[in-house]
Design a protein around this motif. Structure first.
Motif, PDB file in Angstrom:
ATOM      1  N   LEU A  58       0.825  -1.201   0.000  1.00 43.02           N
ATOM      2  CA  LEU A  58       0.000   0.000   0.000  1.00 43.02           C
ATOM      3  C   LEU A  58       0.860   1.253   0.000  1.00 43.02           C
ATOM      4  N   ALA A  59       1.999   1.187   0.682  1.00 47.13           N
ATOM      5  CA  ALA A  59       2.923   2.326   0.690  1.00 47.13           C
ATOM      6  C   ALA A  59       3.765   2.351  -0.573  1.00 47.13           C
ATOM      7  N   ALA A 140      -0.808   3.676   3.307  1.00 43.10           N
ATOM      8  CA  ALA A 140      -1.158   4.302   2.034  1.00 43.10           C
ATOM      9  C   ALA A 140      -0.864   5.796   2.055  1.00 43.10           C
ATOM     10  N   GLY A 141      -1.174   6.464   3.175  1.00 40.98           N
ATOM     11  CA  GLY A 141      -0.893   7.897   3.282  1.00 40.98           C
ATOM     12  C   GLY A 141       0.589   8.192   3.224  1.00 40.98           C
ATOM     13  N   THR A 142       1.387   7.335   3.832  1.00 41.92           N
ATOM     14  CA  THR A 142       2.837   7.487   3.738  1.00 41.92           C
ATOM     15  C   THR A 142       3.294   7.402   2.293  1.00 41.92           C
ATOM     16  N   GLY A 143       2.705   6.459   1.538  1.00 43.04           N
ATOM     17  CA  GLY A 143       3.044   6.327   0.128  1.00 43.04           C
ATOM     18  C   GLY A 143       2.694   7.570  -0.666  1.00 43.04           C
ATOM     19  N   VAL A 144       1.537   8.181  -0.368  1.00 45.79           N
ATOM     20  CA  VAL A 144       1.135   9.400  -1.069  1.00 45.79           C
ATOM     21  C   VAL A 144       2.161  10.508  -0.848  1.00 45.79           C
ATOM     22  N   LEU A 145       2.546  10.724   0.399  1.00 44.57           N
ATOM     23  CA  LEU A 145       3.475  11.811   0.699  1.00 44.57           C
ATOM     24  C   LEU A 145       4.862  11.539   0.142  1.00 44.57           C
TER      25      LEU A 145
END
Length: 429
Positions: A58-59, A140-145
């Motif tokens: 996900l990341a 997932a949020g870590t991957g976005v950033l």
């Protein structure tokens, strides 16, 4: 280029090491209520740790997808894909809660825990399951950033949420006397707050670029399909590590203790190398999205240099510290002898690991997921006969780590050969 690599890698390293450091605080707090509670935390933590490792796609997948769109000059689509990743994380998390709750006793039984310990482990695992959706949203949020070339915010969120976790655990377990359930609830609340921060950041980004926030079934399905290949890759890694641990247990108590310590040292050094790999994901995705093959090649070459250099430094440090490491863990004489011998292999493998980690990150950033899945299968097949031969021939712990060396060499060949070619250099959004 060096400044760009360090700008991304240093905060990423801080975020990577924050979790295990604060987990040690959890063990210290739970240890005050009894040995069985610590054992229960270890059993449930192993199950949850396996789950997190399997869902790390996900990341990684989100980082590559968002970075490519940023490089292509289309941040709106990048945020849109990041939102799809968040919805996918929620869907998977809810599914895990629904399936995992009734199966918690079965999962604990697999680890062979005693009845008294098992009851506490089931309690901790069932409560912790409520935090899984938030935990996957954090991934997932870590991957976005990271895809947006920001590794500082994940560091801040990681340190803040795990610090809150330590405070809540101390309050619930020691202050209110909730026992091991208090430790689980403290972790769930801290994970929920961390997920909320990521949601706020992504929502702000979506509003800034005009990206929709509603679920897009096609986008979620695409994210899941892309993530499946990374799931296969990660599962292959876990198979190798589990088989190595099982092989070590067949050698005796001293060998499994030495193997456990050596593996923790290996993991700590892997965080440093993985930080460069995370920088590789972000830089490669952005450069290929911009259609700049030359920059991708140059960045890859430079990061390989960083990987080799870091591996050499870590290897030398391990070799120098080798005589004193057993004392740090208060190892018994038999364990100390085994550990001192194995650490030579650990030290020698670090330069290879440096290249492997970097190229793994580069190919993830390029979106070359299908190849990584097949490479994971083939390298696992290279390791299993070597490990089987060690067990069949009655080889010792050094022989087992040499088998791990065979696996690392196979990864070096498969990843290096791919990176040398051009098939992974797919440009554009």
């Amino acid at each position: 280029m060096d400044r760009e690599i360090l700008r991304l890698a240093v905060p990423a390293f801080g975020a990577l090491v924050a979790e295990p450091l604060f987990l040690l605080v959890d063990y210290a707090i739970v240890g005050r209520i009894g040995t069985s509670a610590v054992g229960a935390l270890g059993v449930a933590g192993a199950a949850l740790g396996t789950l997190v490792n399997l869902c790390v796609f996900l990341a990684y997948g989100t980082t590559a997808a968002v970075a490519r769109q940023v490089g292509a000059g289309n941040p709106r689509q990048g945020i849109r894909m990041g939102v799809d990743g968040l919805w996918l994380a929620v869907a998977i998390g809810v599914g895990i809660v629904v399936v995992g709750w009734p199966l918690a006793p079965v999962v604990v039984e697999v680890f062979g825990a005693s009845p008294g310990l098992a009851a506490q482990a089931v309690t901790y695992l069932r409560i912790s399951l409520f935090g899984v959706p938030a935990l996957l949203v954090v991934l997932a949020g870590t991957g976005v950033l990271r895809g947006l070339q920001d590794t500082v915010t994940p560091l801040v969120v990681s340190v803040g949420s795990f610090a809150l976790n330590a405070v809540l655990n101390a309050w619930f377990v020691l202050g209110l006397g909730f026992g091991i359930a208090g430790s689980a609830w403290g972790t769930v609340l801290a994970q929920g707050l961390g997920a909320a921060v990521y949601v706020v950041v992504v929502v702000r980004g979506a509003r800034r670029y005009g990206a929709p926030l509603r679920p897009d079934l096609a986008g979620i399905r695409a994210a899941g399909t892309a993530g499946f290949a990374l799931l296969v890759r990660t599962a292959c890694l876990r198979v190798v590590l589990v088989v190595a641990s099982v092989a070590a247990t067949r050698m005796g108590d001293a060998q499994i203790a030495a193997h456990a310590i050596a593996f923790q040292i290996w993991t700590l050094m892997a965080f440093a190398l993985d930080a460069i790999a995370i920088a590789g994901q972000a830089i490669t995705g952005r450069a290929l999205g911009a259609g700049d093959v030359a920059a991708t090649r140059a960045a890859t070459a430079r990061m390989v240099v960083w990987g080799v250099g870091s591996g050499v430094v870590l290897g030398v440090a391990t070799a120098v510290a080798r005589p004193w490491v057993p004392a740090l863990f208060d190892a018994e004489p038999r364990v100390a002898v085994e550990l001192a011998a194995v650490l030579w292999i650990v030290a020698l493998l670090q330069p290879i690991a440096g290249v492997v980690f970097v190229l793994d990150g580069v190919l993830i950033g390029a979106g070359d997921r299908r190849y990584l899945a097949w490479a994971g299968v083939w390298t696992t097949l290279a390791f299993l006969p070597a490990a089987g031969l060690v067990v069949y021939a009655g080889g010792g712990l050094v022989a087992l780590w040499l088998a791990i060396g065979v696996w690392m060499a196979a990864r070096l060949v498969t990843l290096g050969g791919r990176a040398y070619g051009d098939s992974w250099l797919v440009t554009g959004g």
